[in-house]
Design a protein around this motif. Structure first.
Motif, PDB file in Angstrom:
ATOM      1  N   GLN A  13      18.074 -55.429  68.483  1.00 18.94           N
ATOM      2  CA  GLN A  13      18.051 -55.141  69.922  1.00 18.94           C
ATOM      3  C   GLN A  13      16.967 -55.986  70.559  1.00 18.94           C
ATOM      4  OE1 GLN A  13      17.449 -50.864  69.312  1.00 18.94           O
ATOM      5  NE2 GLN A  13      19.332 -50.570  70.472  1.00 18.94           N
ATOM      6  N   ILE A  14      17.261 -56.515  71.716  1.00 17.66           N
ATOM      7  CA  ILE A  14      16.258 -57.328  72.400  1.00 17.66           C
ATOM      8  C   ILE A  14      15.802 -56.629  73.666  1.00 17.66           C
ATOM      9  CG2 ILE A  14      15.874 -59.507  73.604  1.00 17.66           C
ATOM     10  CD1 ILE A  14      17.327 -60.875  71.366  1.00 17.66           C
ATOM     11  N   LYS A  15      14.477 -56.486  73.752  1.00 19.74           N
ATOM     12  CA  LYS A  15      13.905 -55.811  74.916  1.00 19.74           C
ATOM     13  C   LYS A  15      13.524 -56.847  75.955  1.00 19.74           C
ATOM     14  CE  LYS A  15      10.387 -52.976  73.907  1.00 19.74           C
ATOM     15  NZ  LYS A  15       9.783 -51.844  73.247  1.00 19.74           N
ATOM     16  N   LYS A  16      14.010 -56.664  77.164  1.00 21.60           N
ATOM     17  CA  LYS A  16      13.559 -57.550  78.230  1.00 21.60           C
ATOM     18  C   LYS A  16      13.151 -56.648  79.383  1.00 21.60           C
ATOM     19  CE  LYS A  16      15.097 -61.998  78.146  1.00 21.60           C
ATOM     20  NZ  LYS A  16      16.265 -62.861  78.032  1.00 21.60           N
ATOM     21  N   ASN A  17      11.893 -56.751  79.791  1.00 21.68           N
ATOM     22  CA  ASN A  17      11.325 -55.794  80.732  1.00 21.68           C
ATOM     23  C   ASN A  17      11.610 -54.378  80.227  1.00 21.68           C
ATOM     24  OD1 ASN A  17      10.562 -58.004  82.265  1.00 21.68           O
ATOM     25  ND2 ASN A  17      12.544 -58.033  83.309  1.00 21.68           N
ATOM     26  N   GLY A  41      32.448 -67.469  63.625  1.00 33.96           N
ATOM     27  CA  GLY A  41      32.560 -66.792  64.911  1.00 33.96           C
ATOM     28  C   GLY A  41      32.212 -67.770  66.009  1.00 33.96           C
ATOM     29  N   GLU A  42      32.719 -67.474  67.211  1.00 33.22           N
ATOM     30  CA  GLU A  42      32.434 -68.354  68.342  1.00 33.22           C
ATOM     31  C   GLU A  42      30.932 -68.387  68.610  1.00 33.22           C
ATOM     32  OE1 GLU A  42      35.512 -67.524  71.752  1.00 33.22           O
ATOM     33  OE2 GLU A  42      35.266 -65.767  70.477  1.00 33.22           O
ATOM     34  N   SER A  43      30.485 -69.403  69.315  1.00 34.73           N
ATOM     35  CA  SER A  43      29.056 -69.446  69.591  1.00 34.73           C
ATOM     36  C   SER A  43      28.704 -68.283  70.516  1.00 34.73           C
ATOM     37  CB  SER A  43      28.660 -70.787  70.190  1.00 34.73           C
ATOM     38  OG  SER A  43      29.166 -70.896  71.473  1.00 34.73           O
ATOM     39  N   GLY A  44      27.556 -67.704  70.267  1.00 36.30           N
ATOM     40  CA  GLY A  44      27.104 -66.564  71.053  1.00 36.30           C
ATOM     41  C   GLY A  44      27.459 -65.226  70.438  1.00 36.30           C
ATOM     42  N   CYS A  45      28.108 -65.219  69.261  1.00 36.04           N
ATOM     43  CA  CYS A  45      28.525 -63.932  68.695  1.00 36.04           C
ATOM     44  C   CYS A  45      27.431 -63.302  67.845  1.00 36.04           C
ATOM     45  CB  CYS A  45      29.806 -64.089  67.885  1.00 36.04           C
ATOM     46  SG  CYS A  45      29.582 -64.979  66.352  1.00 36.04           S
ATOM     47  N   LYS A  47      25.472 -65.064  65.246  1.00 39.89           N
ATOM     48  CA  LYS A  47      25.284 -65.623  63.906  1.00 39.89           C
ATOM     49  C   LYS A  47      23.820 -66.012  63.678  1.00 39.89           C
ATOM     50  CE  LYS A  47      28.284 -69.012  64.558  1.00 39.89           C
ATOM     51  NZ  LYS A  47      28.606 -68.816  65.975  1.00 39.89           N
ATOM     52  N   SER A  48      23.265 -66.736  64.643  1.00 40.88           N
ATOM     53  CA  SER A  48      21.872 -67.176  64.467  1.00 40.88           C
ATOM     54  C   SER A  48      20.916 -65.994  64.483  1.00 40.88           C
ATOM     55  CB  SER A  48      21.473 -68.157  65.568  1.00 40.88           C
ATOM     56  OG  SER A  48      22.231 -69.326  65.467  1.00 40.88           O
ATOM     57  N   ILE A  49      21.197 -65.031  65.343  1.00 38.25           N
ATOM     58  CA  ILE A  49      20.352 -63.836  65.396  1.00 38.25           C
ATOM     59  C   ILE A  49      20.332 -63.162  64.019  1.00 38.25           C
ATOM     60  CG2 ILE A  49      20.174 -61.513  66.385  1.00 38.25           C
ATOM     61  CD1 ILE A  49      19.429 -63.455  68.476  1.00 38.25           C
ATOM     62  N   THR A  50      21.510 -63.115  63.373  1.00 42.27           N
ATOM     63  CA  THR A  50      21.586 -62.523  62.036  1.00 42.27           C
ATOM     64  C   THR A  50      20.701 -63.286  61.053  1.00 42.27           C
ATOM     65  OG1 THR A  50      23.868 -61.913  62.523  1.00 42.27           O
ATOM     66  CG2 THR A  50      23.180 -61.810  60.214  1.00 42.27           C
ATOM     67  N   MET A 276      30.181 -59.214  77.807  1.00 44.26           N
ATOM     68  CA  MET A 276      28.736 -59.440  77.822  1.00 44.26           C
ATOM     69  C   MET A 276      28.038 -58.385  76.956  1.00 44.26           C
ATOM     70  SD  MET A 276      28.373 -61.829  80.201  1.00 44.26           S
ATOM     71  CE  MET A 276      26.912 -61.682  81.223  1.00 44.26           C
ATOM     72  N   PHE A 277      26.881 -58.779  76.381  1.00 50.27           N
ATOM     73  CA  PHE A 277      26.180 -57.854  75.493  1.00 50.27           C
ATOM     74  C   PHE A 277      25.703 -56.600  76.216  1.00 50.27           C
ATOM     75  CE2 PHE A 277      25.930 -61.608  72.809  1.00 50.27           C
ATOM     76  CZ  PHE A 277      26.279 -61.046  71.597  1.00 50.27           C
ATOM     77  N   ASN A 278      25.415 -56.727  77.505  1.00 48.26           N
ATOM     78  CA  ASN A 278      24.892 -55.553  78.204  1.00 48.26           C
ATOM     79  C   ASN A 278      25.998 -54.702  78.836  1.00 48.26           C
ATOM     80  OD1 ASN A 278      25.545 -57.381  80.094  1.00 48.26           O
ATOM     81  ND2 ASN A 278      23.502 -57.597  80.976  1.00 48.26           N
TER      82      ASN A 278
HETATM   83  N1  LIG Z   1      15.721 -64.219  72.949  1.00 44.36           N
HETATM   84  C1  LIG Z   1      16.875 -63.716  73.405  1.00 44.36           C
HETATM   85  N2  LIG Z   1      16.874 -62.878  74.463  1.00 44.36           N
HETATM   86  C2  LIG Z   1      18.022 -62.347  74.924  1.00 44.36           C
HETATM   87  N3  LIG Z   1      19.226 -62.613  74.418  1.00 44.36           N
HETATM   88  C3  LIG Z   1      19.304 -63.447  73.374  1.00 44.36           C
HETATM   89  C4  LIG Z   1      18.133 -64.045  72.815  1.00 44.36           C
HETATM   90  N4  LIG Z   1      18.519 -64.843  71.811  1.00 44.36           N
HETATM   91  C5  LIG Z   1      19.861 -64.742  71.734  1.00 44.36           C
HETATM   92  N5  LIG Z   1      20.330 -63.904  72.668  1.00 44.36           N
HETATM   93  C6  LIG Z   1      21.726 -63.522  72.871  1.00 44.36           C
HETATM   94  O1  LIG Z   1      22.280 -63.258  71.630  1.00 44.36           O
HETATM   95  C7  LIG Z   1      23.569 -63.797  71.545  1.00 44.36           C
HETATM   96  C8  LIG Z   1      23.801 -64.318  70.185  1.00 44.36           C
HETATM   97  O2  LIG Z   1      23.059 -65.496  70.004  1.00 44.36           O
HETATM   98  P1  LIG Z   1      23.158 -66.366  68.679  1.00 44.36           P
HETATM   99  O3  LIG Z   1      22.908 -65.516  67.505  1.00 44.36           O
HETATM  100  O4  LIG Z   1      22.280 -67.530  68.877  1.00 44.36           O
HETATM  101  O5  LIG Z   1      24.683 -66.839  68.683  1.00 44.36           O
HETATM  102  P2  LIG Z   1      25.407 -67.854  67.704  1.00 44.36           P
HETATM  103  O6  LIG Z   1      26.473 -67.058  67.086  1.00 44.36           O
HETATM  104  O7  LIG Z   1      25.951 -68.934  68.559  1.00 44.36           O
HETATM  105  O8  LIG Z   1      24.403 -68.374  66.735  1.00 44.36           O
HETATM  106  C9  LIG Z   1      23.659 -64.882  72.619  1.00 44.36           C
HETATM  107  O9  LIG Z   1      24.838 -64.703  73.324  1.00 44.36           O
HETATM  108  C10 LIG Z   1      22.492 -64.651  73.503  1.00 44.36           C
HETATM  109  O10 LIG Z   1      22.939 -64.227  74.760  1.00 44.36           O
END
Ligand SMILES: Nc1ncnc2c1ncn2[C@@H]1O[C@H](COP(=O)(O)OP(=O)(O)O)[C@@H](O)[C@H]1O
Ligand SMILES: [Mg+2]
Lengths: 318, 313
Positions: A13-17, A41-45, A47-50, A276-278
């Motif tokens: 989970q990402i906290k913003k404000n 998976g498509e970009s933005g799904c 993967k990198s966050i994982t 959208m994630f939110n």
């Molecule tokens: N620091 C961040 N703050 C808020 N949202 C983020 C942040 N980093 C990534 N995201 C959100 O997380 C989603 C997944 O990102 P990411 O894991 O990079 O996707 P991908 O599958 O292309 O690697 C993105 O759509 C982005 O909106």
């Protein structure tokens, strides 16, 4: 067999404000020793966050919960110091962008020998020897000269080889490769994939291979997980994914893949867009784009259901 | 590199000519002539005329300029109208004083500013960062004479300590020199550190967001190595730029601080020359300072190349 890495109920989970957005959730998978697991998976799904969550490289505003079992330890419960010993030593990471992921002001030799000196406690001269050996292994010509050069003097493909040399420097048990070829030309891509395959085979290294390209998955992976909007929607071995996909999203991805055998072909695209994630729906996250969607799909989120022992899909109609 | 430095030195020639013309014109076109200032209000026109002739000030401007330049090329900056001393040796002497003060000020400033700037960047938007930014804002907004006066007051009134009156050079008597320089150096160090700290913070925040910093962490480096080993050098260029400018200005003489702490530096010397319309001192002094400034810039450029191998000339 005991798995090398076992991820359970991972959630980021990402906290913003004051807002908290869940980016990924219910992530469950494992990798066996020597296995290459693909994540598509498509970009933005997510993967990198994982991958960043596994390496504990997310920003401080990210909350990571769940369990990431590596060998006998839970990565999320290790101290900073304990985990530093794992990072770059037992698990290493290859980033997508070879142009920016190397330090522009350090010589190549220094960058590769850094983890060797730190983790393997080698002397400077032994580390240099090891570095030259690594440069040879990743197919860098003139390793003795390149050792003293800077990243800006190398092409993108060469830089990615350097990043790979850095990642394999301490003989890690797991390499996480986050779209390692996305930024490269097609011919260079093929070379880099071959190199990674060779490393995995020769050293028995497991690879978590992240990509958005199913062609690359077919080439590289033993098993695959398909991600959609922050969740795993299907998991199976690589043959099954291509021969008997169960989730409508996976099917959509496959039919949007170019096929060499057909001469003319109209590529399918998946209509609509990822929520959208939110503002994630309460039901299935793919329902709004799915041709098979029924009432239940919009009302209740499906679990990742086992179709048989190794094949799972997050769909009521799988 | 040697070739580059030579090229840079040659390109200085037109700059120096330009500076010399501007300096010469400004001082000669400003009203007030030295003879009447030297001789006082009661001087007879004849006496003034005679002195002007002796100083060569009765010749046309263009002739005066060329006389000056020809002498400069021979290394002769002329003699002070006021004291009859040769200008160049005095300039060098005064410059060495200013140089010592500058070095100490910069040392103090950087030792305060760089660690605090890094801390501020690493803890960006935290309470610590907030406090440090307020302090650096104060440092920028409070004039240096105020800081200097405050330091002097506190030390003398509450601790009964006064800096020594008689000036000595560092290489003659380091302890006494340190006593003389320490207060003005702290005063200027505080002012310098505010700018350096802000730049360090900005530059580090940018660097710490770069991909290679993440790589450095992914290799298992401790945070200290990531920040100093990988971040510092990559953040140095803007810091060196500001630092070089500050040093350039300080070497020109911090007039107010020199005055406040009775440091016989180059700033005071030239200021005095201006009061007395001492043409050779002012012309020579300003030209000298300009050369130093240009020279500092050259050194900064060389440091850039040394920091970043991608910068090529
Ligand atoms: N620091 C961040 N703050 C808020 N949202 C983020 C942040 N980093 C990534 N995201 C959100 O997380 C989603 C997944 O990102 P990411 O894991 O990079 O996707 P991908 O599958 O292309 O690697 C993105 O759509 C982005 O909106
Ligand atoms: Mg990504």
């Amino acid at each position: 067999m005991n798995s090398l890495l076992k991820v359970e109920d991972l959630k980021v989970q990402i906290k913003k404000n004051k807002d908290v957005t869940t980016i990924i959730k219910d992530i469950n998978f494992s990798i066996n020793p020597g296995e290459t697991l693909g994540v598509v998976g498509e970009s933005g799904c997510g993967k990198s966050i994982t991958s960043l969550a596994i390496m504990r490289l997310l920003d401080k505003n990210a909350q990571v919960t769940g369990k990431i079992q590596f060998e006998s330890h839970d990565i999320l419960r290790m101290t900073q110091k304990e985990f530093r010993h794992v990072r770059g030593n037992h698990i290493s990471l290859i980033f997508q962008e070879p142009m920016t992921s190397l330090n522009p002001l350090h010589k190549i030799g220094k960058q590769i020998s850094e983890p060797v000196i730190r983790h393997l406690k080698m002397s400077k001269s032994d580390a240099k020897e090891r570095t030259i050996e690594l440069l040879n292994a990743v197919g860098i010509p003139r390793p003795n000269e390149i050792y003293n050069e800077y990243p800006y003097q190398l092409s993108g493909g060469m830089r990615q080889r350097i990043v790979i040399a850095m990642a394999m420097a301490c003989n890690p048990r797991l390499i996480i490769a986050d779209e390692p070829t996305t930024a490269l030309d097609v011919t260079i891509q093929a070379q880099i994939l071959k190199l990674l395959k060779k490393i995995a085979k020769e050293n028995g290294t497991s690879i978590l291979f992240i990509t958005h390209d199913l062609g690359v998955v077919a080439e590289m992976c033993d098993r695959v997980i398909v991600m959609y909007a922050g969740q795993i929607v299907e998991e199976a071995d690589v043959r099954t994914i291509f021969k008997q996909p169960k989730h409508p999203y996976t099917k959509g991805l496959l039919s949007s893949m170019p096929n060499m055998e057909k001469e003319y072909e109209v590529l399918d695209t998946i209509e609509g867009s990822v929520p959208m994630f939110n503002e994630m729906p309460t039901g299935c996250r793919y329902a709004s784009r799915c041709k098979l969607a029924q009432d239940i799909c919009f009302n209740r989120e499906p679990d990742l259901i086992k179709a048989n022992s190794d094949h799972k899909a997050r769909c009521y109609f799988a | 590199m040697g070739k580059y430095i030579l090229k840079r030195l040659f390109s200085l020639i037109p700059i120096i000519i330009g500076i010399s013309i501007i300096v010469f014109l400004i001082i000669h076109l400003v009203p007030g002539d030295p003879a009447s200032i030297i001789l006082g209000n009661n001087a007879t026109p004849e006496a003034i005329k005679a002195l002007n002739a002796k100083l060569g000030l009765d010749k046309p401007l263009i002739v005066q300029y060329f006389d000056w330049v020809v002498h400069l090329i021979q290394g002769n900056f002329g003699t002070s109208v006021q004291t009859d001393q040769s200008v160049l040796p005095t300039l060098i002497n005064k410059f060495l004083v200013t140089f010592q003060l500058t070095l100490l000020s910069v040392l103090i400033g950087w030792i305060i500013a760089i660690p605090l700037g890094i801390l501020s960047a690493v803890k960006a938007n935290s309470v610590v960062d907030f406090i440090l930014r307020i302090i650096s804002m104060l440092g920028i907004s409070i004039p240096n004479f105020a800081i200097g006066t405050l330091l002097l007051l506190i030390l003398s009134v509450y601790f009964g300590w006064y800096p020594p009156i008689d000036y000595v050079n560092f290489w003659d008597d380091p302890i006494s020199a340190l006593k003389i320089f320490i207060l003005p150096a702290i005063t200027m160090g505080i002012v310098l550190s505010a700018g350096i700290m802000r730049m360090t913070r900005t530059s580090f925040i940018e660097t710490l967001n770069k991909d290679f910093i993440r790589t450095a962490r992914a290799k298992g480096n401790p945070e200290g190595t990531v920040i100093v080993g990988h971040g510092l050098r990559n953040s140095m260029i803007p810091i060196i730029t500001i630092g070089g400018m500050q040093i350039g200005y300080l070497l020109g003489g911090a007039v107010i601080v020199e005055q406040l702490f009775s440091i016989p530096g180059i700033g005071q010397y030239i200021l005095n020359g201006i009061y007395h319309r001492d043409f050779p001192v002012v012309q020579g002094g300003v030209l000298f300072i300009s050369l130093i400034f240009v020279f500092v810039n050259l050194i900064v450029d060389i440091i850039y190349c040394w920091i970043d191998p991608r910068i090529k000339y």
